[in-house]
Design a protein around this motif. Structure first.
Motif, PDB file in Angstrom:
ATOM      1  N   ALA A   1     -14.410  13.276  59.699  1.00  0.00           N
ATOM      2  CA  ALA A   1     -15.046  13.329  60.958  1.00  0.00           C
ATOM      3  C   ALA A   1     -13.711  12.904  62.078  1.00  0.00           C
ATOM      4  O   ALA A   1     -13.868  13.680  63.199  1.00  0.00           O
ATOM      5  CB  ALA A   1     -16.138  12.102  61.070  1.00  0.00           C
ATOM      6  N   THR A   2     -12.878  11.902  61.621  1.00  0.00           N
ATOM      7  CA  THR A   2     -11.768  11.728  62.720  1.00  0.00           C
ATOM      8  C   THR A   2     -11.056  13.145  62.967  1.00  0.00           C
ATOM      9  O   THR A   2     -10.631  13.309  63.996  1.00  0.00           O
ATOM     10  CB  THR A   2     -11.131  10.634  62.062  1.00  0.00           C
ATOM     11  OG1 THR A   2     -11.690   9.371  62.005  1.00  0.00           O
ATOM     12  CG2 THR A   2      -9.736  10.184  62.955  1.00  0.00           C
ATOM     13  N   ALA A   3     -10.672  13.742  61.643  1.00  0.00           N
ATOM     14  CA  ALA A   3      -9.686  14.860  61.887  1.00  0.00           C
ATOM     15  C   ALA A   3     -10.480  15.841  62.666  1.00  0.00           C
ATOM     16  O   ALA A   3      -9.883  16.627  63.481  1.00  0.00           O
ATOM     17  CB  ALA A   3      -9.240  15.429  60.473  1.00  0.00           C
ATOM     18  N   GLY A   4     -11.681  16.156  62.415  1.00  0.00           N
ATOM     19  CA  GLY A   4     -12.645  17.038  63.163  1.00  0.00           C
ATOM     20  C   GLY A   4     -12.621  16.755  64.482  1.00  0.00           C
ATOM     21  O   GLY A   4     -12.496  17.596  65.543  1.00  0.00           O
ATOM     22  N   GLN A   5     -12.950  15.679  64.989  1.00  0.00           N
ATOM     23  CA  GLN A   5     -13.052  15.214  66.267  1.00  0.00           C
ATOM     24  C   GLN A   5     -11.714  15.237  67.073  1.00  0.00           C
ATOM     25  O   GLN A   5     -11.644  15.779  68.175  1.00  0.00           O
ATOM     26  CB  GLN A   5     -13.578  13.844  66.564  1.00  0.00           C
ATOM     27  CG  GLN A   5     -13.913  13.571  68.014  1.00  0.00           C
ATOM     28  CD  GLN A   5     -15.139  14.467  68.558  1.00  0.00           C
ATOM     29  OE1 GLN A   5     -16.210  14.764  67.578  1.00  0.00           O
ATOM     30  NE2 GLN A   5     -15.053  15.103  69.439  1.00  0.00           N
ATOM     31  N   ALA A   6     -10.532  15.028  66.287  1.00  0.00           N
ATOM     32  CA  ALA A   6      -9.319  15.181  66.877  1.00  0.00           C
ATOM     33  C   ALA A   6      -9.232  16.675  67.379  1.00  0.00           C
ATOM     34  O   ALA A   6      -8.413  16.871  68.439  1.00  0.00           O
ATOM     35  CB  ALA A   6      -8.203  14.781  66.065  1.00  0.00           C
ATOM     36  N   ARG A   7      -9.488  17.429  66.435  1.00  0.00           N
ATOM     37  CA  ARG A   7      -9.146  18.899  66.709  1.00  0.00           C
ATOM     38  C   ARG A   7     -10.186  19.473  68.037  1.00  0.00           C
ATOM     39  O   ARG A   7      -9.645  20.097  69.028  1.00  0.00           O
ATOM     40  CB  ARG A   7      -9.664  19.747  65.521  1.00  0.00           C
ATOM     41  CG  ARG A   7     -10.063  20.973  65.774  1.00  0.00           C
ATOM     42  CD  ARG A   7      -9.142  21.998  66.213  1.00  0.00           C
ATOM     43  NE  ARG A   7      -9.801  23.587  66.180  1.00  0.00           N
ATOM     44  CZ  ARG A   7     -10.439  24.245  67.103  1.00  0.00           C
ATOM     45  NH1 ARG A   7     -10.991  23.073  68.124  1.00  0.00           N
ATOM     46  NH2 ARG A   7     -10.842  25.052  66.994  1.00  0.00           N
ATOM     47  N   LEU A   8     -11.424  18.930  67.963  1.00  0.00           N
ATOM     48  CA  LEU A   8     -11.997  19.471  69.117  1.00  0.00           C
ATOM     49  C   LEU A   8     -11.784  18.746  70.397  1.00  0.00           C
ATOM     50  O   LEU A   8     -12.170  19.305  71.311  1.00  0.00           O
ATOM     51  CB  LEU A   8     -13.677  19.000  68.685  1.00  0.00           C
ATOM     52  CG  LEU A   8     -14.252  19.767  67.600  1.00  0.00           C
ATOM     53  CD1 LEU A   8     -15.607  19.308  67.138  1.00  0.00           C
ATOM     54  CD2 LEU A   8     -14.285  21.085  67.598  1.00  0.00           C
ATOM     55  N   ASP A   9     -11.313  17.536  70.473  1.00  0.00           N
ATOM     56  CA  ASP A   9     -10.993  16.931  71.756  1.00  0.00           C
ATOM     57  C   ASP A   9      -9.656  17.612  72.126  1.00  0.00           C
ATOM     58  O   ASP A   9      -9.274  17.122  73.236  1.00  0.00           O
ATOM     59  CB  ASP A   9     -10.788  15.327  71.447  1.00  0.00           C
ATOM     60  CG  ASP A   9     -11.999  14.669  71.095  1.00  0.00           C
ATOM     61  OD1 ASP A   9     -13.098  15.347  71.566  1.00  0.00           O
ATOM     62  OD2 ASP A   9     -12.006  13.590  70.831  1.00  0.00           O
ATOM     63  N   TRP A  10      -8.905  18.127  71.565  1.00  0.00           N
ATOM     64  CA  TRP A  10      -7.559  18.835  72.139  1.00  0.00           C
ATOM     65  C   TRP A  10      -7.706  19.754  73.077  1.00  0.00           C
ATOM     66  O   TRP A  10      -8.314  20.840  72.949  1.00  0.00           O
ATOM     67  CB  TRP A  10      -6.787  19.326  70.738  1.00  0.00           C
ATOM     68  CG  TRP A  10      -5.403  19.967  71.063  1.00  0.00           C
ATOM     69  CD1 TRP A  10      -4.172  18.914  70.806  1.00  0.00           C
ATOM     70  CD2 TRP A  10      -4.873  21.096  71.320  1.00  0.00           C
ATOM     71  NE1 TRP A  10      -3.230  19.947  71.153  1.00  0.00           N
ATOM     72  CE2 TRP A  10      -3.653  21.055  71.368  1.00  0.00           C
ATOM     73  CE3 TRP A  10      -5.752  22.330  71.579  1.00  0.00           C
ATOM     74  CZ2 TRP A  10      -2.918  22.365  71.682  1.00  0.00           C
ATOM     75  CZ3 TRP A  10      -5.021  23.714  71.686  1.00  0.00           C
ATOM     76  CH2 TRP A  10      -3.659  23.487  71.623  1.00  0.00           C
ATOM     77  N   ASP A  11      -7.250  19.631  74.234  1.00  0.00           N
ATOM     78  CA  ASP A  11      -7.246  20.198  75.095  1.00  0.00           C
ATOM     79  C   ASP A  11      -6.047  21.219  75.481  1.00  0.00           C
ATOM     80  O   ASP A  11      -5.003  20.965  75.614  1.00  0.00           O
ATOM     81  CB  ASP A  11      -7.625  19.552  76.774  1.00  0.00           C
ATOM     82  CG  ASP A  11      -7.871  20.347  77.923  1.00  0.00           C
ATOM     83  OD1 ASP A  11      -7.093  21.034  78.475  1.00  0.00           O
ATOM     84  OD2 ASP A  11      -8.950  20.010  78.087  1.00  0.00           O
ATOM     85  N   PHE A  12      -6.266  22.503  75.522  1.00  0.00           N
ATOM     86  CA  PHE A  12      -5.186  23.534  75.451  1.00  0.00           C
ATOM     87  C   PHE A  12      -4.169  23.272  76.540  1.00  0.00           C
ATOM     88  O   PHE A  12      -3.093  23.368  76.304  1.00  0.00           O
ATOM     89  CB  PHE A  12      -5.881  25.021  75.426  1.00  0.00           C
ATOM     90  CG  PHE A  12      -5.105  26.137  75.230  1.00  0.00           C
ATOM     91  CD1 PHE A  12      -4.159  26.392  74.040  1.00  0.00           C
ATOM     92  CD2 PHE A  12      -4.324  26.740  76.547  1.00  0.00           C
ATOM     93  CE1 PHE A  12      -3.508  27.463  74.048  1.00  0.00           C
ATOM     94  CE2 PHE A  12      -3.373  27.533  76.214  1.00  0.00           C
ATOM     95  CZ  PHE A  12      -2.874  27.931  75.175  1.00  0.00           C
ATOM     96  N   TYR A  13      -4.756  23.370  77.796  1.00  0.00           N
ATOM     97  CA  TYR A  13      -3.719  23.397  79.048  1.00  0.00           C
ATOM     98  C   TYR A  13      -3.368  22.061  79.100  1.00  0.00           C
ATOM     99  O   TYR A  13      -2.167  21.701  79.675  1.00  0.00           O
ATOM    100  CB  TYR A  13      -4.635  23.966  80.212  1.00  0.00           C
ATOM    101  CG  TYR A  13      -4.688  25.527  80.283  1.00  0.00           C
ATOM    102  CD1 TYR A  13      -3.631  26.281  80.597  1.00  0.00           C
ATOM    103  CD2 TYR A  13      -6.230  26.040  79.650  1.00  0.00           C
ATOM    104  CE1 TYR A  13      -3.840  27.831  80.682  1.00  0.00           C
ATOM    105  CE2 TYR A  13      -6.077  27.279  79.664  1.00  0.00           C
ATOM    106  CZ  TYR A  13      -5.157  28.235  80.040  1.00  0.00           C
ATOM    107  OH  TYR A  13      -5.422  29.612  79.948  1.00  0.00           O
ATOM    108  N   GLU A  14      -4.071  20.952  79.029  1.00  0.00           N
ATOM    109  CA  GLU A  14      -3.584  19.510  79.281  1.00  0.00           C
ATOM    110  C   GLU A  14      -2.385  19.277  78.078  1.00  0.00           C
ATOM    111  O   GLU A  14      -1.714  18.362  78.565  1.00  0.00           O
ATOM    112  CB  GLU A  14      -4.944  18.549  79.024  1.00  0.00           C
ATOM    113  CG  GLU A  14      -5.813  18.776  80.287  1.00  0.00           C
ATOM    114  CD  GLU A  14      -6.745  17.622  80.030  1.00  0.00           C
ATOM    115  OE1 GLU A  14      -6.572  16.706  79.106  1.00  0.00           O
ATOM    116  OE2 GLU A  14      -7.390  17.378  80.876  1.00  0.00           O
ATOM    117  N   LYS A  15      -2.406  19.851  76.855  1.00  0.00           N
ATOM    118  CA  LYS A  15      -1.579  19.739  76.113  1.00  0.00           C
ATOM    119  C   LYS A  15      -0.150  20.535  76.145  1.00  0.00           C
ATOM    120  O   LYS A  15       0.789  20.357  75.218  1.00  0.00           O
ATOM    121  CB  LYS A  15      -2.192  19.877  74.778  1.00  0.00           C
ATOM    122  CG  LYS A  15      -3.082  18.612  74.305  1.00  0.00           C
ATOM    123  CD  LYS A  15      -2.693  17.108  74.435  1.00  0.00           C
ATOM    124  CE  LYS A  15      -3.900  16.256  74.193  1.00  0.00           C
ATOM    125  NZ  LYS A  15      -3.143  14.892  74.484  1.00  0.00           N
TER     126      LYS A  15
END
Length: 691
Positions: free
Chosen positions: A453-467
């Protein structure tokens, strides 16, 4: 084919034995594969030159639409096709998603070395059990060596002179069978590894044998490197400056952020405590001058429960969500550690201040607190920075590109080499790490469900332009010159090189913003990435400038960013006393009264340590195809990009490669003036997330 069944069936599909395969050579005729699947890397005669065209310019739109329809039926999204539930990934893999023969042989060589090393080390460590439990593995590994040598004998001339490799279908069948043999060898190595861990489980049945104990201290861990060099970090890992350096040049240098205005309320470091560590400075001055920084692992969430997690194979394991402060001295210099709090609640967790030289009363308690931080950083690195925010992000772009950009679309031509091996390695990684009772379960403290669940949420929270690097550094407040930050400096150098390359390439095909907006394949691609692929912040592309940013970010994430987090695993993270995925004892509760034995009791058991060594050495050793290498996967590996406007003398590709060579020189010059940071040297950055 279902991803979970892919590895069990792909090698046996040809119906050929390993011994039979090895009778074929690169130039020997062989029967065509007896099943209705494409050759492993495309057409048997190899891909011809592609004439890149935007869809609105293609004179044969019907064929283009038909081909995309075929690919959309072949590459289907699923949020439940693998162990990372809720994250869009490819529901199935195709035989074309296999890596190249070169990748297989490189991986075989590396895995053979690390597994052999572990077996030798355990034979020495538990010599009374070697005959019953380990000798069969030694025998099996020895027998496999003959097969490996046979594969290498076939492959060597192909890799040394690919242009001389015959292109007739019969010879390509020989290549196909050799690929299948290589995959069979990898699977056999997997079986030996499984036998190794089964032997370790039996060792654990004997009380005390699975515990390193406190006798001989770190030397018990060092002995695990029986035939391979001991990581250099073993000599300096207790050093406080090394601990601070991990925040700016370690495996996870994306957590540090500047303290802006005031410290968090749940981190009650006061001026007196700060001054006791940073002589001649004050807390207020450090904050107001932008010299105070923090790391905070609160986002680990359920994977850092603080209480013990009991697992049958590893016993009790602990991981918390610590916080720590670091400062640049008032006169400038390297980042220094100041204080550690081993959890989020100051009422439960005491503040540890860095002890001065000769402060024996607080030394080992401080080392224990640092181990708590390193353990949290290990977890954050693997689930957030590594798996979630490079591997799984690249998969989304790979699947969308397969489905919506035709083979002759200019962006498909450019991006496909940056996706080489991505789907295969993602499947392999989740199969080895996220499946029940596999290495992730052995290395990390939390329950497997919480980890996934942690890995999945990390992926979904990643913001393309902010990063995007410039945005991300500014948001964390780490873009100021007062912070010596090797990862930032080298990442921006590589980002600029990639961005210029993307700009030159994109503007060749999109002279005006209207060309971007009229590209209906690009519109469908962007919509699917945002809506189905669930890349946060992604949106339709309206201008050439925006498209350049998008292309640069996709390439940077798949290549440089992954390199920065992947390769330190071997040099830094596989040495368990420095980095580990769990501790065997809880975080310290007192700043004094602890000794070296208390610190050693925190370190992981033998089973956990062996699993960590195996996984991280495997992942951190394989450098395959450097950034700027745009060959196809098909022997004789012709160029994927053939447009003379791009590849002509002095053109954009020549310029990109020259810029990378200059970046290499610049980083080497920097390394002569600083503690070397090598993970973003262009020669060591793979072109794709292929390991």
């Amino acid at each position: 084919m279902d991803r979970r069944k892919f590895f069990k069936t792909s090698a046996t599909a040809v119906g050929a034995s390993v011994a039979g395969t090895l009778t074929l050579s690169a130039g020997t005729a062989g029967a065509a594969p007896p099943f209705d699947l494409p050759m492993p890397f495309g057409d048997p005669l190899g891909p011809g030159p592609v004439n890149p065209l935007l869809p609105q310019q293609d004179p044969n739109p019907a064929a283009r639409v038909a081909e995309l329809g075929r690919l959309q039926a072949k590459y289907v999204w699923s949020e439940d096709s693998n162990y990372v539930h809720g994250v869009p990934m490819a529901a199935s893999l195709s035989i074309e998603d296999l890596p190249t023969l070169e990748w297989f042989t490189t991986s075989i060589d590396q895995q053979y070395q690390v597994i052999s090393n572990i077996i030798v080390a355990l034979s020495r460590h538990f010599n009374n059990l070697a005959g019953d439990l380990l000798q069969p593995l030694v025998d099996q590994l020895g027998g496999l060596k003959n097969t490996i040598d046979g594969v290498f004998k076939i492959v060597a001339p192909v890799l040394e002179s690919p242009a001389a490799y015959p292109l007739d279908p019969a010879a390509r069948s020989a290549e196909y069978l050799t690929v299948q043999t290589a995959e069979t060898v990898l699977r056999t190595l997997d079986q030996i590894r499984d036998g190794l861990f089964a032997a370790l489980r039996k060792i654990f049945d004997s009380p005390g044998l699975g515990n390193f104990g406190t006798v001989d201290g770190v030397q018990r861990y060092v002995q695990l490197w029986a035939t391979m060099p001991v990581p250099a970090i073993a000599e300096t890992f207790h050093d406080d400056m090394v601990f601070a350096r991990m925040r700016v040049a370690g495996p996870n240098p994306m957590v540090l952020r500047q303290v802006n205005g005031a410290l968090p309320q749940n981190f009650p470091l006061d001026d007196k405590g700060y001054r006791s560590v940073m002589a001649g400075d004050s807390l207020g001055a450090a904050i107001s001058q932008g010299r105070l920084y923090m790391i905070d692992y609160a986002e680990l969430g359920p994977s850092a429960s603080e209480s013990a997690t009991y697992k049958l194979l590893t016993g009790p394991g602990y991981n918390t969500a610590p916080m720590a402060a670091f400062a640049v001295p008032a006169g400038g210099g390297e980042l220094q550690p100041v204080a550690i709090q081993c959890g989020q609640d100051p009422a439960k967790h005491v503040m540890f201040l860095r002890p001065g030289p000769g402060d024996a009363d607080r030394y080992w308690s401080w080392q224990m607190a640092k181990t708590v931080v390193q353990t949290a950083d290990f977890n954050h690195h693997e689930w957030f920075s590594h798996l979630g925010r490079t591997h799984l992000v690249s998969e989304a772009f790979c699947v969308a590109t397969r489905r919506h950009l035709a083979a002759n679309h200019p962006l498909c031509v450019l991006l496909t080499p940056h996706f080489e091996g991505s789907l295969f390695i993602n499947q392999l990684a989740t199969y080895l790490i996220l499946a029940p009772e596999t290495t992730g379960d052995l290395i990390l403290a939390a329950e497997l469900g919480d980890l996934v669940a942690t890995a999945g949420q990390a992926r979904l929270d990643w913001d393309f332009y902010e990063k995007m690097p410039t945005n991300e550094f500014a948001e964390r407040g780490v873009d100021g010159a007062q912070l010596r930050y090797p990862y930032r400096d080298d990442a921006l150098l590589i980002w600029d090189a990639i961005h210029t390359w993307a700009d030159d390439y994109v503007r060749t095909y999109y002279p005006a913003d209207s060309d971007v907006r009229e590209d209906f394949e690009l519109v469908a691609w962007a919509d699917e990435i945002a809506q189905v692929g669930k890349i946060k912040g992604f949106r339709r592309i309206d201008s050439v400038d925006q498209l350049v940013d998008v292309v640069a970010m996709i390439i940077f994430t798949a290549s440089a960013q992954h390199s920065a987090v992947n390769f330190p695993q071997k040099d830094l993270m596989e040495f368990m006393p420095f980095y580990c995925g769990m501790t065997a004892a809880p975080a310290p509760s007192a700043t004094t009264g602890n000794g070296e034995a208390d610190w050693i009791r925190m370190l992981p058991s033998l089973l956990t340590s062996v699993a960590q060594l195996y996984v991280l050495d495997t992942l951190g050793s394989l450098h395959y195809r450097p950034l700027g290498d745009y060959r196809t996967n098909t022997v004789p590996f012709p160029n994927a990009i053939n447009d003379p406007r791009i590849v002509g003398p002095g053109g954009p590709l020549d310029k990109f490669r020259a810029t990378l060579r200059q970046a290499e020189n610049t980083i080497n010059d920097r390394n002569s003036q600083r503690e070397p940071y090598t993970y973003l040297l262009p020669s060591g950055i793979p072109n794709s997330t292929n390991v």
